[in-house]
Design an enzyme around this catalytic site. Sequence first.
Site, PDB file in Angstrom:
ATOM      1  N   ASP A  59       0.801  -1.240   0.000  1.00  0.00           N
ATOM      2  CA  ASP A  59       0.000   0.000   0.000  1.00  0.00           C
ATOM      3  C   ASP A  59       0.829   1.283   0.000  1.00  0.00           C
ATOM      4  OD1 ASP A  59       0.851   0.081   2.665  1.00  0.00           O
ATOM      5  OD2 ASP A  59      -1.085   0.757   3.410  1.00  0.00           O
ATOM      6  N   GLU A 103       8.098  10.608  -0.622  1.00  0.00           N
ATOM      7  CA  GLU A 103       8.486  12.006  -0.443  1.00  0.00           C
ATOM      8  C   GLU A 103       9.981  12.124  -0.650  1.00  0.00           C
ATOM      9  OE1 GLU A 103       6.839  14.022   2.910  1.00  0.00           O
ATOM     10  OE2 GLU A 103       5.129  12.663   2.992  1.00  0.00           O
ATOM     11  N   ASP A 162       5.233   5.098   5.997  1.00  0.00           N
ATOM     12  CA  ASP A 162       4.054   4.235   5.973  1.00  0.00           C
ATOM     13  C   ASP A 162       4.365   2.814   5.522  1.00  0.00           C
ATOM     14  OD1 ASP A 162       1.531   3.192   6.093  1.00  0.00           O
ATOM     15  OD2 ASP A 162       0.834   4.141   4.266  1.00  0.00           O
TER      16      ASP A 162
END
Length: 172
Positions: free
Chosen positions: A52, A57, A72
Amino acid sequence: MSKDFHVCLSCRWEYDESYCEAVKKMPPYDAGPRLLDVIDTAVFDYLIGNADRHHYESFQDDGGASMLILLDNAKSFGNPALDERSILAPLYQCCMIRVSTWNRLNFLKGGVLSSAMRQALAFDPIYPVLAEPHLAALDRRLTGVITTVKQCIEAQGPDNTLIEDRMNLPHP
């Protein structure tokens, strides 16, 4: 830090088999290390079972030379029996990988990866961090990555698949 949504790390790769050709024409993926960074990230995510990651970034927009910041990893190490191959789409569509990444993956095969993880986590306060099925999944998925790269080498040749980089990693 700037968010980069130009290449969703899981979205379009999953349903557009020719997406890599489009990505190779977009800055900052058309030059510099960024596309190889995305491919390395796909390999990492596949190994840990993280399906997912929808963006990444970077510190700044400097023409693609900044390193990726991976946030994440919450869905990592979920179902050890599930190998979500679509995570590897950047690798098998672009059919390229850094020589240093390829060398490191080969160094970790044959159970070395799970053994290193087992040793690294042995003294963690929440031991066992990973169950044995998750460690076995790491080795199985690593075999899948190596097989994918070998298929790329057979199809496109080593010079087009294995991309030289500036990272000199020590190997025994």
